[in-house]
Design an enzyme around this catalytic site. Structure first.
Site, mmCIF file in Angstrom:
data_model
loop_
_atom_site.group_PDB
_atom_site.id
_atom_site.type_symbol
_atom_site.label_atom_id
_atom_site.label_comp_id
_atom_site.label_asym_id
_atom_site.label_seq_id
_atom_site.Cartn_x
_atom_site.Cartn_y
_atom_site.Cartn_z
ATOM 1 N N ALA A 85 0.853 -1.197 0.000
ATOM 2 C CA ALA A 85 0.000 0.000 0.000
ATOM 3 C C ALA A 85 0.879 1.235 0.000
ATOM 4 C CB ALA A 85 -0.882 0.018 1.258
ATOM 5 N N THR A 102 -2.806 2.529 -6.000
ATOM 6 C CA THR A 102 -2.194 1.376 -5.316
ATOM 7 C C THR A 102 -3.191 0.696 -4.383
ATOM 8 O OG1 THR A 102 -0.069 2.506 -5.361
ATOM 9 C CG2 THR A 102 -0.288 0.662 -3.827
ATOM 10 N N THR A 134 -6.471 -0.826 8.301
ATOM 11 C CA THR A 134 -6.128 0.107 9.362
ATOM 12 C C THR A 134 -7.357 0.520 10.172
ATOM 13 O OG1 THR A 134 -5.382 2.392 9.718
ATOM 14 C CG2 THR A 134 -6.315 1.924 7.588
ATOM 15 N N ASP A 135 -7.113 0.927 11.410
ATOM 16 C CA ASP A 135 -8.210 1.472 12.227
ATOM 17 C C ASP A 135 -8.649 2.849 11.723
ATOM 18 O OD1 ASP A 135 -5.980 2.964 13.021
ATOM 19 O OD2 ASP A 135 -6.263 2.640 15.171
ATOM 20 N N GLU A 136 -7.832 3.464 10.851
ATOM 21 C CA GLU A 136 -8.143 4.824 10.400
ATOM 22 C C GLU A 136 -9.408 4.875 9.544
ATOM 23 O OE1 GLU A 136 -4.768 7.180 9.210
ATOM 24 O OE2 GLU A 136 -3.407 5.971 10.408
ATOM 25 N N TYR A 160 -5.702 8.745 2.453
ATOM 26 C CA TYR A 160 -5.159 7.413 2.781
ATOM 27 C C TYR A 160 -6.253 6.513 3.343
ATOM 28 C CZ TYR A 160 -3.092 3.824 5.792
ATOM 29 O OH TYR A 160 -2.813 2.636 6.422
ATOM 30 N N ALA A 162 -9.450 6.830 3.292
ATOM 31 C CA ALA A 162 -10.557 6.604 2.356
ATOM 32 C C ALA A 162 -10.178 5.526 1.342
ATOM 33 C CB ALA A 162 -10.916 7.912 1.645
ATOM 34 N N LYS A 164 -8.024 3.089 1.853
ATOM 35 C CA LYS A 164 -8.003 1.789 2.559
ATOM 36 C C LYS A 164 -9.448 1.305 2.781
ATOM 37 C CE LYS A 164 -4.927 -0.242 4.024
ATOM 38 N NZ LYS A 164 -4.023 -1.262 3.407
ATOM 39 N N ASN A 189 -1.806 1.941 15.125
ATOM 40 C CA ASN A 189 -0.452 2.375 14.729
ATOM 41 C C ASN A 189 0.611 1.401 15.212
ATOM 42 O OD1 ASN A 189 -2.094 4.924 14.716
ATOM 43 N ND2 ASN A 189 -0.135 5.759 14.055
ATOM 44 N N ASN A 259 0.353 12.114 21.420
ATOM 45 C CA ASN A 259 1.639 12.237 20.714
ATOM 46 C C ASN A 259 2.702 12.929 21.561
ATOM 47 O OD1 ASN A 259 0.515 11.049 18.465
ATOM 48 N ND2 ASN A 259 0.013 13.000 17.470
ATOM 49 N N ARG A 305 -1.739 18.938 10.875
ATOM 50 C CA ARG A 305 -2.086 18.216 9.635
ATOM 51 C C ARG A 305 -3.543 18.544 9.295
ATOM 52 N NH1 ARG A 305 -1.630 11.838 10.412
ATOM 53 N NH2 ARG A 305 0.492 12.089 9.670
HETATM 54 P P1 NAD Z 1 5.076 0.644 4.210
HETATM 55 O O1 NAD Z 1 4.758 1.914 3.485
HETATM 56 O O2 NAD Z 1 6.253 0.600 5.104
HETATM 57 O O3 NAD Z 1 5.248 -0.545 3.161
HETATM 58 C C1 NAD Z 1 4.414 -0.678 2.044
HETATM 59 C C2 NAD Z 1 5.145 -1.566 1.043
HETATM 60 O O4 NAD Z 1 4.292 -1.754 -0.098
HETATM 61 C C3 NAD Z 1 6.445 -0.945 0.530
HETATM 62 O O5 NAD Z 1 7.499 -1.879 0.620
HETATM 63 C C4 NAD Z 1 6.140 -0.612 -0.920
HETATM 64 O O6 NAD Z 1 7.285 -0.714 -1.779
HETATM 65 C C5 NAD Z 1 5.085 -1.667 -1.265
HETATM 66 N N1 NAD Z 1 4.258 -1.262 -2.387
HETATM 67 C C6 NAD Z 1 3.682 -0.050 -2.601
HETATM 68 N N2 NAD Z 1 3.025 -0.054 -3.771
HETATM 69 C C7 NAD Z 1 3.161 -1.294 -4.308
HETATM 70 C C8 NAD Z 1 2.724 -1.900 -5.504
HETATM 71 N N3 NAD Z 1 1.984 -1.222 -6.399
HETATM 72 N N4 NAD Z 1 3.055 -3.183 -5.746
HETATM 73 C C9 NAD Z 1 3.818 -3.871 -4.868
HETATM 74 N N5 NAD Z 1 4.281 -3.337 -3.708
HETATM 75 C C10 NAD Z 1 3.950 -2.069 -3.437
HETATM 76 O O7 NAD Z 1 3.746 0.256 4.993
HETATM 77 P P2 NAD Z 1 3.577 -0.573 6.341
HETATM 78 O O8 NAD Z 1 3.637 0.361 7.473
HETATM 79 O O9 NAD Z 1 4.447 -1.758 6.305
HETATM 80 O O10 NAD Z 1 2.051 -1.005 6.178
HETATM 81 C C11 NAD Z 1 1.694 -2.256 5.592
HETATM 82 C C12 NAD Z 1 0.182 -2.343 5.535
HETATM 83 O O11 NAD Z 1 -0.362 -2.217 6.834
HETATM 84 C C13 NAD Z 1 -0.461 -1.256 4.668
HETATM 85 O O12 NAD Z 1 -1.503 -1.837 3.943
HETATM 86 C C14 NAD Z 1 -1.005 -0.270 5.689
HETATM 87 O O13 NAD Z 1 -2.146 0.396 5.190
HETATM 88 C C15 NAD Z 1 -1.339 -1.186 6.846
HETATM 89 N N6 NAD Z 1 -1.282 -0.537 8.160
HETATM 90 C C16 NAD Z 1 -0.120 -0.006 8.617
HETATM 91 C C17 NAD Z 1 -0.077 0.584 9.879
HETATM 92 C C18 NAD Z 1 1.190 1.146 10.453
HETATM 93 O O14 NAD Z 1 1.155 1.665 11.587
HETATM 94 N N7 NAD Z 1 2.314 1.086 9.770
HETATM 95 C C19 NAD Z 1 -1.239 0.658 10.659
HETATM 96 C C20 NAD Z 1 -2.421 0.132 10.130
HETATM 97 C C21 NAD Z 1 -2.417 -0.493 8.899
HETATM 98 P P1 TYD Z 2 2.087 8.870 11.784
HETATM 99 O O1 TYD Z 2 3.269 8.133 12.311
HETATM 100 O O2 TYD Z 2 2.238 9.619 10.503
HETATM 101 O O3 TYD Z 2 0.884 7.837 11.710
HETATM 102 P P2 TYD Z 2 -0.701 8.105 11.415
HETATM 103 O O4 TYD Z 2 -0.868 9.431 10.792
HETATM 104 O O5 TYD Z 2 -1.012 6.977 10.485
HETATM 105 O O6 TYD Z 2 -1.389 7.972 12.744
HETATM 106 O O7 TYD Z 2 1.625 9.891 12.876
HETATM 107 C C1 TYD Z 2 1.294 9.490 14.189
HETATM 108 C C2 TYD Z 2 0.774 10.704 14.916
HETATM 109 O O8 TYD Z 2 1.860 11.629 15.071
HETATM 110 C C3 TYD Z 2 -0.286 11.448 14.138
HETATM 111 O O9 TYD Z 2 -1.227 11.979 15.075
HETATM 112 C C4 TYD Z 2 0.449 12.579 13.466
HETATM 113 C C5 TYD Z 2 1.551 12.884 14.464
HETATM 114 N N1 TYD Z 2 2.823 13.380 13.879
HETATM 115 C C6 TYD Z 2 3.402 14.535 14.381
HETATM 116 O O10 TYD Z 2 2.896 15.173 15.326
HETATM 117 N N2 TYD Z 2 4.596 14.943 13.840
HETATM 118 C C7 TYD Z 2 5.189 14.270 12.809
HETATM 119 O O11 TYD Z 2 6.263 14.690 12.330
HETATM 120 C C8 TYD Z 2 4.574 13.079 12.306
HETATM 121 C C9 TYD Z 2 5.188 12.309 11.171
HETATM 122 C C10 TYD Z 2 3.387 12.678 12.878
#
Ligand code: NAD
Ligand code: TYD
Length: 367
Positions: A85, A102, A134-136, A160, A162, A164, A189, A259, A305
């Site tokens: 994603a 994507t 995601t919970d978002e 994002y 929307a 998902k 998160n 945060n 943001r």
């Molecule tokens: P990330 O951005 O670190 O990794 C996403 C990966 O997907 C990358 O390696 C990227 O190269 C790959 N990718 C993007 N477009 C692609 C495509 N068209 N084809 C093949 N690969 C592609 O994200 P993450 O934090 O590892 O998140 C993974 C999943 O978990 C996502 O679906 C995200 O929405 C979900 N998620 C993440 C979090 C979080 O806190 N990180 C929380 C809730 C849900």
């Molecule tokens: P983030 O790690 O971008 O995750 P998400 O937006 O998916 O929750 O951000 C976590 C929280 O931190 C979010 O409330 C936005 C805030 N944030 C900042 O205050 N400063 C920053 O530089 C970033 C990247 C996020």
């Protein structure tokens, strides 16, 4: 019985952790790690997985339905675990188009491939498509609201979330319309090793080490429910293995933090590490703790943001009662392990920061 998993987004933060987790836990399973290697995907992060002959990396785009179908057939894939994603909310605000492509079209391309190979050609009913969401998608909570549960209405607020949400609906539709075996997990998160340094925790760790500002959006009182990535991987394992087809499960950390409180805890933790280990002052001479200052001196409030969700909190009772899921890591230990990982893996984050992300972050916050 051994399985072969196709893991999309395998080179991203959670994908890498999941591949390492799965290969360690299931001694005979194979993984095809699939990733387009966008700015967020790093082949170097898969070093540990690639040492294993049960892991194979394939570079490609989830939008390439033909390639996915070929992999499903030739590699005899049992299940798909779909992480790929565009995942960063701030990027979705400045450039939403790729998120739709994507996250929505890419997920649909995978669903079409799974339907073609698993339902039309093979029709043996052994396959599962697990979608990581995601919970978002649930939107935002007021301070006294109950945590999100699986029946909370979807109210996504960023491009994002929307995108998902749309992908979650397509996954659901493929189950109800075509009978594809699907499960979805909506997690909070994540944090832990290999987290790309545009997200709050790794950004702050690295900025402290480099003596740069810690940008806090708005008043810093936004709340997130922090989940250690290994707990998330266990949660996905439980859903993939024992979850009911067509169901969604929330996976959270039972760990709500504002945060600004999180960043203050992190600052104290870094200062403690520097005090206990003088070598760090030589390695990171620009860090406040190397200059008789405290890391919290870097905290800088910046404009909020747009559309910033105020609070996320996840109710895990369904995953707990049906699957026995509960988060195991405490926040203090999880954060300390994460900080240690970034201190021990300077080469990883320096390599990542050398990429295009560097230019983007400089544009946002100044170099
Ligand atoms: P990330 O951005 O670190 O990794 C996403 C990966 O997907 C990358 O390696 C990227 O190269 C790959 N990718 C993007 N477009 C692609 C495509 N068209 N084809 C093949 N690969 C592609 O994200 P993450 O934090 O590892 O998140 C993974 C999943 O978990 C996502 O679906 C995200 O929405 C979900 N998620 C993440 C979090 C979080 O806190 N990180 C929380 C809730 C849900
Ligand atoms: P983030 O790690 O971008 O995750 P998400 O937006 O998916 O929750 O951000 C976590 C929280 O931190 C979010 O409330 C936005 C805030 N944030 C900042 O205050 N400063 C920053 O530089 C970033 C990247 C996020």
């Amino acid at each position: 019985m051994s399985k072969t998993l196709l893991v999309t987004g395998a080179a991203g933060f959670i994908g890498v952790n999941f591949c390492n987790y799965w290969l360690g836990r299931y001694a005979t399973d194979r993984i095809i790690g699939f990733d387009i290697l966008s700015y967020a995907g790093n082949r170097h992060s898969l070093e540990q997985a690639e040492l294993n002959d049960r892991f194979e990396f394939v570079a490609g785009d989830i939008l390439d339905q033909t390639l996915i179908e070929t992999l499903l057939r030739d590699q005899k894939v049992d299940d798909i675990v779909h992480f790929a994603a565009e995942s960063h909310v701030d990027r979705s605000i400045t450039a939403p188009d790729l998120f739709l492509e994507t996250n929505i079209m890419g997920t649909h391309s995978l669903l079409k491939a799974a339907r073609q190979v698993w339902l039309t050609e093979q029709a043996d009913g052994r396959h599962r498509f697990h979608h990581v969401s995601t919970d978002e998608v649930y939107g935002t909570l007021a301070p006294q609201d109950p945590a999100f549960c699986e029946t909370t209405a979807y109210q996504p607020n960023s491009p994002y979330s929307a995108s998902k949400a749309a992908s979650d609906h397509m996954v659901r539709a493929y189950h109800h319309t075509y009978g594809l075996d699907v499960t979805t997990s909506n997690c909070s998160n994540n944090y832990g090793p290999f987290h790309f340094p545009e997200k709050l925790i790794p950004l702050c760790i690295i900025n402290i080490l480099n003596g740069k500002a810690l940008p806090i959006y708005g008043d810093g009182q936004q709340i997130r429910d922090w989940l250690y990535v290994e707990d998330h991987c266990r949660g996905i394992d439980l859903v993939l293995t024992n979850g009911r087809a067509g169901e969604t499960y929330n996976i959270g950390g039972n760990n709500e933090k504002a945060n600004i409180d999180l960043v203050n805890v992190l600052c104290k933790l870094v200062d403690e590490k520097f005090n206990n280990n003088p070598e760090l002052k030589q390695r990171f001479p620009d860090a406040p703790a190397a200059n008789q200052k405290t890391s919290d001196s870097l905290i800088t409030y910046v404009s909020d943001r747009p559309g910033h969700d105020r609070r996320y909190a996840v109710d895990v009772s369904k995953a707990h009662s049906e699957l026995g899921y509960e988060p195991k890591e405490t926040f203090e230990k999880g954060l300390s392990k994460t900080l240690n990982w970034y201190l021990d893996n300077e080469n990883w984050w320096r390599t990542v920061l050398d990429g295009s992300y560097r230019e983007w972050i400089d544009e946002q916050y100044g170099s």
